[in-house]
Design an enzyme around this catalytic site. Structure first.
Site, PDB file in Angstrom:
ATOM      1  N   TYR A  92       0.851  -1.132   0.179  1.00 17.21           N
ATOM      2  CA  TYR A  92       0.132   0.048  -0.053  1.00 17.21           C
ATOM      3  C   TYR A  92       1.141   1.301   0.094  1.00 17.21           C
ATOM      4  CZ  TYR A  92      -3.767  -3.171   1.280  1.00 17.21           C
ATOM      5  OH  TYR A  92      -4.716  -4.107   1.171  1.00 17.21           O
ATOM      6  N   ARG A  93       1.554   1.548  -1.216  1.00 17.56           N
ATOM      7  CA  ARG A  93       2.434   2.475  -1.191  1.00 17.56           C
ATOM      8  C   ARG A  93       1.744   3.931  -0.715  1.00 17.56           C
ATOM      9  NH1 ARG A  93       7.650   0.528  -2.022  1.00 17.56           N
ATOM     10  NH2 ARG A  93       7.668  -0.750  -3.944  1.00 17.56           N
TER      11      ARG A  93
END
Length: 504
Positions: free
Chosen positions: A436-437
């Site tokens: 989940y950048r």
């Protein structure tokens, strides 16, 4: 950029006749179609977003090798894209001249039922992998994600989780071999690369160590019948106490049982009154009778009934969790295009102590840990979120109206809420899920050198005690930092630092 980049690719490729049809530049009519088709976050699907000088869509390994060699020769950065789901667009954006290696043509999947393994190329989607497994066996599955259009390459590189994580761990936990092209253009398997690099690429995040072109995975046994249910509860139906109880039991339930929790606010009346809704989304690896026994003894407050439950095959449960209506043909898993593109900014957290009952929430997805996740050492692969984690939170804000003009309002809101949540989640460091950048955590300098000191600010939040080993591996296999992006693992910035940490 010199015009002979194409000639360089031809020089270093085995299949030279196909090269001209695999490379796109802004003057090609198909360039924007190829670029845009897998971009999932509409925030980055704009005319002003940085565009690559070239998009290379390789057909075989030599095309990947040639792109790496030629990109270095002409001073281009390289971004590798498998499914285009990167939350911050790091697989297809860069502020400096760059090339995209789009792995869409690398989608071969070979399933060996007797050996209970499969080889899957990085451009395949998890939906395609599930479909090909189900073609061969109704009692084998794989512990990867819920969204069918996610590309295998990025998903496995950062961990990869789904409804089977409490039973079998992460996708990366079940990788047993790979084929990777390194910064020198060499094709390496597990034996050739050594155990340090093999360790790093299973959870260390995509885009740091090379291009994985294919993964060998260990398939997971699943029963011929599984059971699902989705139960909705509002505040008026005691949702607050149910949510609190879920925090106490979800990670302690039998590992055959996965109950995720989706929390969201919604309009409850004509006057715009808002209330909270809790959605208990569940997969049980077994029949309904057994499931009811477990829920009645371990989570009676939820009051699960037989009417709430549906028995089905495991592959049908994949469609169920992906949101497809009952009766949808399995072939929908082969559809690589997504109809769910939206504007969004998401963040993540890990929780070690239950959040008090009286705290309001926006839309969040809580995924329970425990089971197999608590049994695997945090040093087994770079993914460190193991024993002691109750659940992981994905904070979500998405919008379909207002476009990027509305982005500052939504992004500001989720940053504010994220700040509020700090008191309730993991600390020292506050942890996050690398897939989940989230560039709010921190960024590397993609133009010049990034020091270990700079990178450790955000790296500790992703990797905790594994960061030094990741940096040692990076320094050994890519000392010039060719494979880099805003949150890639950097090499040590000087020989002195290199030797100092290696001695430790």
């Amino acid at each position: 950029i010199p015009d002979d980049f194409l000639q360089c690719l031809s020089l270093h490729s085995r299949n030279t006749s196909a090269i001209s049809k695999l490379v796109y530049t802004p003057i090609n009519s198909w360039y924007y179609s190829v670029l845009d088709i897998t971009i999932q976050n509409l925030r980055f699907l704009t005319p002003s977003a940085p565009k690559p000088n070239y998009i290379v869509t390789p057909l075989d390994v030599s095309h990947v090798q040639a792109t790496i060699i030629c990109s270095q020769q002409y001073g281009l950065q390289m971004r590798t894209r498998s499914g285009g789901h990167d939350y911050e667009g790091l697989s297809y954006l860069s502020e400096v001249p760059f090339v995209i290696v789009d792995m869409a043509n690398f989608q071969l999947i070979s399933v060996d039922v007797e050996d209970k393994t499969a080889w899957v190329q990085s451009g395949a989607t998890v939906g395609e992998l599930y479909y090909r497994i189900a073609e061969k066996s109704k009692t084998l599955g794989f512990p990867a994600g819920l969204c069918p259009t996610v590309g295998v390459g990025g998903h496995f590189s950062g961990g990869g989780y789904g409804t089977l994580l409490r039973k079998y761990g992460l996708a990366a936990d079940n990788v047993i071999d790979v084929q990777l092209v390194d910064a020198q253009g060499r094709l390496l398997d597990r034996v050739a690369m050594g155990e340090d690099l093999f360790w790093a690429i299973r959870g260390g995040g995509g885009g740091s160590f090379g291009v994985v072109v294919s993964w060998k995975v260990k398939l997971a046994p699943v029963p011929s019948t599984v059971t699902v249910f989705t139960i909705l509860r509002t505040l008026e139906q005691n949702a607050t106490k149910l949510v609190h109880q879920w925090q106490l039991v979800a990670n302690e339930l039998p590992d055959d049982l996965f109950i995720r929790l989706i929390l969201q606010s919604y309009n409850s009346g004509p006057n715009g009154t808002r209330t909270m809704q809790a959605i208990f989304d569940t997969l049980y690896l077994g029949g309904v009778n057994s499931l009811l026994e477990v829920t009645r003894s371990r989570f009676p407050e939820l009051n699960v009934t037989r009417q709430d439950c549906t028995e089905m095959s495991w592959i049908e449960s994949v469609l169920y969790f992906a949101g497809f209506p009952s009766g949808t043909p399995l072939e929908v898993l082969l559809n690589r295009s997504s109809n769910t593109k939206t504007f969004f900014k998401n963040k993540s957290d890990y929780v070690k102590e239950p959040i008090p009952e009286n705290q309001g929430v926006p839309m969040m997805i809580w995924n329970p840990y425990g089971g197999k996740m608590a049994e695997i050492s945090e040093a087994a692969i770079p993914f460190p979120h193991r024993a002691g984690i109750l659940y992981k939170i994905q904070h979500i804000t998405a919008w379909t109206t207002g476009g990027n003009e509305a982005a500052p309002k939504h992004v500001s809101w989720i940053r504010s809420f994220y700040g509020y949540m700090e008191q309730y989640v993991s600390k020292s460091p506050r942890e996050a899920y690398i897939n989940y950048r989230d560039l709010d955590i921190g960024m590397n300098n993609v133009i010049g050198d990034t020091s270990y000191k700079q990178a450790s600010v955000w790296g500790e939040k992703y990797f905790k005690n594994n960061l030094n080993r990741l940096v040692r591996v990076k320094t050994a296999v890519d000392p010039d930092n060719f494979f880099r992006h805003e949150q890639s693992i950097p090499p040590f910035s000087s020989l002195k630092k290199r030797l100092g940490v290696i001695k430790k």
